[in-house]
Design an enzyme around this catalytic site. Structure first.
Site, short mmCIF file in Angstrom:
data_model
loop_
_atom_site.label_atom_id
_atom_site.label_comp_id
_atom_site.label_asym_id
_atom_site.label_seq_id
_atom_site.Cartn_x
_atom_site.Cartn_y
_atom_site.Cartn_z
CG ASP A 1 96.05 -8.08 34.48
OD1 ASP A 1 95.80 -9.04 35.23
OD2 ASP A 1 96.21 -8.19 33.26
NE ARG B 1 102.45 -18.45 28.17
CZ ARG B 1 102.93 -17.28 28.49
NH1 ARG B 1 104.11 -17.19 29.03
NH2 ARG B 1 102.23 -16.19 28.29
CG HIS C 1 96.63 -11.30 30.88
ND1 HIS C 1 96.27 -10.63 32.02
CD2 HIS C 1 95.88 -12.42 30.85
CE1 HIS C 1 95.34 -11.33 32.66
NE2 HIS C 1 95.09 -12.43 31.97
CG ASN D 1 94.29 -15.36 28.91
OD1 ASN D 1 94.76 -14.26 28.67
ND2 ASN D 1 93.47 -15.58 29.93
#
Length: 437
Positions: free
Chosen positions: A249, A188, A277, A221
């Protein structure tokens, strides 16, 4: 008159009648060149304007120092005589909308909603400025061709390009969708750095050439931290103008509450998505309402609300991929439309909407200087205010702290992109949504 579009791969020439009327004839001819155009040709200035009984001068070379502009595309190079068109008399001033990742699946749904008038209204003409890459340029041309063929009267201009400094010129809305997807084995922290560099550059471009009041919605993202990077690189644009998309969402949370209560989803209101998120996001049932009543009075199953409801919303993207074989695109485009409408339409009295916004000055005790999804209201002028009359109990506060900690860790991980020194990655765990893989 010859209308030329220059791209790195070929030169396209289109011949248009000098008379513009319903009976006019347009002859299109495309000449592909095997040789790469010279630098002089690639920097040519395009003058594309046809009005009744008037033809402008032919293409002239661009002089040194003149700002490069993205190419107008095909029929959108034509300047129409609006005075001769009765239906346009009540139209508003044209607004410029930039979309990055314009050749992708989300944009493939979104662009046609924008062009149709569904988003900004039936009397609002728009110009679409589409940002892609060298690799996607040919696909961008295909998108522009489809927009041509759709004959949307409100779509007055389309331009395509690969430089944000050109595409973002004078834009009043920037919808930043394009981002690198997370690949197998990618940490990530790596994704934060790779996409962070994209949004740092786009922030600089917005700061240099966009409208001073541009509204920016970051979809790519990790959208919260990408929005933070973008705003930090655009110091001349109000930080309040930047949003990270968490509306999908919110829509998913409304759907789950409606299903559980046995009502249609328009009976569900006051739903907030708090935080990041990611799978630390907090769908808030405590402040939500069904038919005007607190959710906890309609749905008595507290265990479901605290566990299953939250997990259903957090993991919905992953379940969709398992069923559909790809990530959500159509529903994401719908949520972008919803997010825009929430800013340009007055919020219904007593209700609110969710958006990832800059936390400075927030009334909830959330750490400052991050982008955190919170409840917002708007007067319909493109701006918003944070909702003050919300309840935060111990259960909700504990979850807010977890998603806050994750965003603070992400912020440290991209410090080199926000002008805050050396980056230090201590991400607590891998909480990327499955839909972002």
């Amino acid at each position: 008159m010859a209308v030329a579009q220059l791209s790195p791969s070929y030169t396209e020439t289109r011949f248009l009648s000098s008379q513009l009327s319903s009976a006019s004839t347009r002859l299109y001819s495309r000449r592909r060149q095997a040789l790469r155009p010279s630098s002089k040709a690639r920097n040519a200035k395009i003058v594309c304007s046809v009005a009744p009984n008037e033809v402008q001068a032919p293409i002239t070379p661009q002089t040194k120092g003149t700002r490069n502009k993205p190419d107008c595309f095909g029929v959108f190079c034509v300047t129409y005589d609006l005075k001769a068109e009765e239906e346009t008399k009540s139209w508003k001033k044209l607004i410029n909308i930039a979309v990055s990742g314009a050749a992708g699946m989300i944009s493939n749904h979104l662009l046609f909603k924008l062009a149709s008038g569904e988003v900004f209204g039936p009397d609002q003409p728009i110009a679409l400025k589409l940002l892609g890459s060298e690799r996607s340029f040919q696909a961008l041309e295909g998108v522009a061709m489809e927009l041509e063929d759709s004959l949307y009267p409100l779509l007055r201009e389309v331009s395509i390009g690969i430089s944000p400094y050109e595409v973002f010129q004078d834009v009043e809305w920037a919808l930043l969708i394009g981002a690198k997807p997370r690949g197998p084995g990618m940490e990530r922290a790596d994704l934060l750095d790779i996409n962070g560099q994209i949004f740092a550059e786009q922030g600089k471009a917005l700061n240099a050439v966009a409208s001073r009041n541009v509204k920016v919605i970051v979809v790519g993202n990790p959208c919260n931290t990408n929005a933070l990077i973008c705003l930090k690189n655009a110091p001349d644009i109000p930080a309040k103008n930047f949003h990270a998309l968490t509306r999908l969402d919110e829509n998913r949370a409304k759907c789950q509450l409606a299903l559980k209560a046995g009502v249609f989803y328009d009976k569900v209101s006051n739903v907030t998505i708090w935080g990041n998120h990611s799978t630390t996001q907090v769908p808030d049932f405590l402040n939500a309402r069904i038919n005007g009543l607190p959710v906890t009075e309609v749905i008595k199953d507290t265990a479901w609300l605290e566990k299953e409801f939250t997990e259903k919303v957090q993991k919905r993207g992953g379940v969709l991929i398992q069923k559909w074989g790809r990530s959500s695109a159509a529903s994401t485009s719908v949520s972008i439309v919803d997010a825009i409408k929430s800013l340009i339409t007055p919020t219904p009295k007593g209700d609110w909407f969710s958006s990832g916004v800059y936390t400075n000055g927030n009334p909830y005790g959330i750490a400052e200087d991050i982008v955190f999804s919170m409840p917002c209201r708007s007067d319909g002028n493109g701006d918003y205010e944070l909702v003050k009359d919300v309840i935060i109990d111990d259960f909700l506060r504990e979850r807010l702290k977890k998603t806050e900690a994750e965003l603070l860790a992400e912020k440290r991980c991209v410090a080199h992109l926000t002008g805050e020194g050396n980056a230090y990655c201590d991400l607590p765990e891998d909480t990327m949504l499955p839909g972002e893989m």
